[in-house]
Enzyme design. Structure first.
Site, PDB file in Angstrom:
ATOM      1  N   GLU A 211       2.425   1.031   1.574  1.00 44.87           N
ATOM      2  CA  GLU A 211       2.347  -0.182   2.222  1.00 44.87           C
ATOM      3  C   GLU A 211       3.743  -0.222   2.846  1.00 44.87           C
ATOM      4  O   GLU A 211       3.891  -0.900   3.903  1.00 44.87           O
ATOM      5  CB  GLU A 211       2.024  -1.275   1.261  1.00 44.87           C
ATOM      6  CG  GLU A 211       1.929  -2.576   2.112  1.00 44.87           C
ATOM      7  CD  GLU A 211       3.071  -3.714   2.412  1.00 44.87           C
ATOM      8  OE1 GLU A 211       2.658  -4.435   3.190  1.00 44.87           O
ATOM      9  OE2 GLU A 211       4.130  -3.140   1.688  1.00 44.87           O
ATOM     10  N   GLU A 212       4.738   0.061   2.014  1.00 41.73           N
ATOM     11  CA  GLU A 212       5.989  -0.290   2.627  1.00 41.73           C
ATOM     12  C   GLU A 212       6.669   0.259   3.827  1.00 41.73           C
ATOM     13  O   GLU A 212       7.442  -0.193   4.616  1.00 41.73           O
ATOM     14  CB  GLU A 212       7.173  -0.034   1.485  1.00 41.73           C
ATOM     15  CG  GLU A 212       7.027  -1.054   0.342  1.00 41.73           C
ATOM     16  CD  GLU A 212       7.462  -2.584   0.747  1.00 41.73           C
ATOM     17  OE1 GLU A 212       7.522  -2.935   1.836  1.00 41.73           O
ATOM     18  OE2 GLU A 212       7.394  -3.314  -0.154  1.00 41.73           O
TER      19      GLU A 212
ATOM     20  N   ASP B  62      -0.142  -9.668  -2.628  1.00 37.68           N
ATOM     21  CA  ASP B  62       1.100  -8.999  -2.229  1.00 37.68           C
ATOM     22  C   ASP B  62       2.189 -10.120  -1.902  1.00 37.68           C
ATOM     23  O   ASP B  62       2.936  -9.878  -0.832  1.00 37.68           O
ATOM     24  CB  ASP B  62       1.100  -7.884  -1.125  1.00 37.68           C
ATOM     25  CG  ASP B  62       2.328  -7.037  -0.774  1.00 37.68           C
ATOM     26  OD1 ASP B  62       3.194  -7.172  -1.560  1.00 37.68           O
ATOM     27  OD2 ASP B  62       2.226  -6.654   0.157  1.00 37.68           O
TER      28      ASP B  62
ATOM     29  N   ASP C  36       7.241  -6.970  -5.820  1.00 42.46           N
ATOM     30  CA  ASP C  36       6.638  -6.309  -4.366  1.00 42.46           C
ATOM     31  C   ASP C  36       6.416  -5.145  -4.995  1.00 42.46           C
ATOM     32  O   ASP C  36       7.496  -4.309  -4.655  1.00 42.46           O
ATOM     33  CB  ASP C  36       7.789  -6.528  -3.438  1.00 42.46           C
ATOM     34  CG  ASP C  36       6.981  -6.065  -2.022  1.00 42.46           C
ATOM     35  OD1 ASP C  36       5.943  -5.855  -2.087  1.00 42.46           O
ATOM     36  OD2 ASP C  36       7.939  -5.800  -1.234  1.00 42.46           O
TER      37      ASP C  36
ATOM     38  N   HIS D  29      -0.260  -2.886  -3.404  1.00 38.95           N
ATOM     39  CA  HIS D  29       0.217  -1.628  -3.174  1.00 38.95           C
ATOM     40  C   HIS D  29       1.205  -1.041  -4.340  1.00 38.95           C
ATOM     41  O   HIS D  29       1.991  -1.795  -4.714  1.00 38.95           O
ATOM     42  CB  HIS D  29       1.099  -1.640  -1.916  1.00 38.95           C
ATOM     43  CG  HIS D  29       2.150  -2.615  -1.658  1.00 38.95           C
ATOM     44  ND1 HIS D  29       3.593  -2.011  -2.028  1.00 38.95           N
ATOM     45  CD2 HIS D  29       2.371  -3.614  -1.276  1.00 38.95           C
ATOM     46  CE1 HIS D  29       4.350  -2.988  -1.702  1.00 38.95           C
ATOM     47  NE2 HIS D  29       3.797  -3.814  -1.275  1.00 38.95           N
TER      48      HIS D  29
END
Lengths: 449, 449
Positions: B317-318, B345, B283, B271
């Site tokens: 994504e987060e 990820d 991340d 992501h």
């Protein structure tokens, strides 16, 4: 066998859990790295480390703790080294040359330069074999620059190290054979940094002893580029190292006596000495605190091992191996029976496995235990392995084992000023202790039969 | 089959070598982390990242590169949060209380506090279940402090995360159910540090939306100690976050067209968005650059894959998963046939293996390839795995895979201000690209049959 293996797996899980939830090795490493630091044989810090290790193992309540004397070489670096490259166009001698201050450090055991340093033109080579090809005429009076990279494509960085380290170890005398006045050697690092990596070398007695230094990979790349572009490169080097008289030092040994087969010894060890330029946190502070921790985990869990466990913190691995040699000598004299010697000297990183140098029956036994290690993500059981300190036990037929952590980051830190506590991860360090402890559990409970 | 496997192993070795000796992912990550940085959906940095990713994949020469629009939530943190603990003796109210400035950060999606902040007594709980036991009387008007540790004894830290994260995700609304005015949640970190870890949470619409923050594990330990000693603890919290209107954003897709089965797509993705407090280097900067690198390694090696390869850099994504949902929606509409979707990820650490969620035949096929991974120290092939972004493809029957690096250091950095480029190791990152590339090679050459 089912119940047997079940009991083993429960004992292993308890030891492993204790290492992660109630471990003491990280705080021990903090002390050793930050309160003592670099501790080359014969240095004041090496004696502090000896006393600290003895005291710590006594506090852990081991059955016995003792010092094992040995005479060690005593080399000192002296004032910080200087290494300046002078770059000039070979066809325009009048142009002002460019000076580059490089990051170098003396190799352990090197002689000093004459006062005021040495300055000479540089000959870059890829290998010791290149020296012969070039011959005396090209080398005499020059500074030989060994610039072969560690092979990035090797998956295990120790393999790449093994293929590159002859430049450092044997390069100085081989260059002296052809009349070189000094050597600079590309640091043993896979990547590129400004940290020079020290390490040991050996002079051949019949050849002139010339000063030898390591240069950072960053600077090695720079010099290499200039030379390949056809520029002239000279190098000015000044080092103040000295080899003093051999001196008395000690390895430190702690023991938990076996309840059923006390005469059968399982050794787990690392080396207490460490290069002077960093704090020796990975090399081999990690191995020192992990070795002590293996025994402490047994003691603190109330497990009385059937066979005797020994944590051995060897002196002088880095520049002489005198602790290891003395240990083997005494083991022989005293008719001690080591059923296994395990060395941890590859950094405090995530555990990957073990290597065993022994007979096929013992290796098969090790493989039979492999499934018990799967919950801990340990899959590698290689049919070879050992370590420098335990090496001298080989001729007595002792099965030798290497504890193998992940190798990827080791040569970022190895023998540099950044081999420091903050570059060791707590969990990865603890998992190393845990992984050795669960193997030691199996071997202490069952032996190799 | 012998010749077949031999050819595979040579192709795999070449790809792997290229990743380690001529990799581009590390410098890409340098740019993404240091020139762009944190890039939460809707932020200016997220648009910079989209343009950079598109440009980079075009420069790599992929067959096609496109943006895939999706509407995303747009949450902003606002000015730095304040969190002050006030410690007082419950039996001596007149004594001057002690103030402790703690390290907190708003959870993503949290509402702000009223201007000037909130101050209230703290109730410490271990779990959501504790709230029910305590009941409204004990909780109403209070700040609930969730202080359950991640379990250090779990070998895989993601398992420990999975068992602790409900406090963060569901804790705020569950506390609001009993009248709490705010929550502070122990950071999702195995160890102890002063870095608070942000992350997403979800309000239940029918309950009051109360402000919620993460507190560093260091501060959580301190407060926990005071509370256990019977001291009174109040907490003053001020946060300025806002949820703005949904806004248009994009996932970025790059493709190499398959030569024999172009309709069969192998997706590798991570992501592109990342929390605002760090640089999103692990991340999921690592996953972003590794996904692009997998295709680049094929392209730069002159390998034309039989099946289509797609690098998908998902947006959001987060805090919403809108990119992943939109991708699946369009895949369905367009009748695309994904034969596998692989998500990376879990950080840029040393590769350990893969997890596959699929039918048994495909899992057996994966296991049949396991020996080819042994030279790369890859031994783990789990019968489950996937990822948040690719999750929405599951209902279309797409085999889902997780790329699994070593998990030990991930939660040191995850969602914190130290998720930075310098905490990613070049080789470990590159080995991740290499490990995925060699799997993608096998699958692109042979399919699952």
């Amino acid at each position: 066998v089912g119940v047997h293996a079940q009991n083993d797996s429960v004992m292993m899980a308890n030891l492993y859990r204790k290492a992660l939830t109630d471990g003491k090795c990280y705080q021990a490493l903090d002390y050793l790295s930050n309160k003592i630091g670099g501790r080359l044989s014969g240095s004041p810090q090496s004696y502090q480390a000896i006393h600290w290790a003895e005291k710590t193992m006594k506090e852990f309540g081991f059955d016995s703790v003792w010092l094992q004397p040995c005479m060690v070489p005593h080399w000192v670096r002296g004032a910080k080294e200087k290494g300046i490259a002078i770059i000039y166009k070979t066809n325009k001698n009048l142009e002002i040359p460019k000076k580059l201050e490089t990051h170098i450090c003396a190799l352990g055991g090197s002689v000093a330069t004459p006062k005021g340093g040495i300055m000479a033109p540089v000959v870059m080579v890829d290998s010791i074999q290149d020296l012969q090809k070039l011959g005396r005429k090209a080398i005499e009076g020059k500074i030989v620059f060994f610039n072969r990279r560690m092979d990035e494509a090797q998956i295990n960085t120790f393999d790449a190290y093994g293929r590159a380290v002859d430049q450092r170890w044997a390069g100085p005398s081989e260059a002296a054979r052809y009349g070189a006045v000094a050597t600079i050697c590309r640091s043993m690092e896979v990547g590129i940094s400004k940290h020079p990596h020290t390490g040991s070398m050996r002079y051949i007695d019949s050849l002139p002893k010339i000063p030898c230094a390591a240069i950072s990979t960053y600077d090695a790349e720079e010099l290499g580029k200039y030379i390949k572009e056809g520029m002239g490169v000279s190098f000015e080097i000044e080092m103040h190292c000295q080899t003093l008289a051999d001196t008395l030092s000690y390895s430190v040994v702690g023991e938990l006596k076996g309840t059923e087969h006390p005469e059968e010894i399982i050794l787990v060890g690392g080396h207490l000495d460490a290069w002077d330029n960093g704090d020796g946190a990975h090399d081999d502070g990690a191995g020192v605190v992990q070795s002590m921790e293996v025994l402490r985990l047994f003691k603190a869990s109330g497990i009385k091992p059937k066979r005797t466990l020994r944590a051995v913190l060897f002196m002088n691995e880095e520049n002489g191996l005198r602790g290891g040699k003395k240990y083997a000598e005494l083991a022989k004299e005293n008719h001690e029976k080591h059923i296994c010697a395990i060395e941890t000297d590859a950094g405090g990183h995530t555990p990957r496995g073990f290597g065993l140098t022994s007979d096929s029956a013992k290796y098969q036994k090790l493989l039979s235990w492999a499934p018990l290690f799967k919950p801990y993500h340990i899959y590698e059981f290689e049919p070879h392995g050992g370590g420098a300190d335990i090496g001298p036990l080989k001729e007595q037929g002792v099965p030798l084992m290497a504890y193998m952590p992940d190798s990827q980051r080791y040569f970022d830190y190895h023998h540099t000023e950044i081999d420091k506590f903050e570059n060791v991860n707590k969990r990865e360090l603890e998992m190393g202790s845990a992984t050795m402890a669960i193997f030691v559990w199996l071997l202490s409970a069952h032996g190799w039969e």
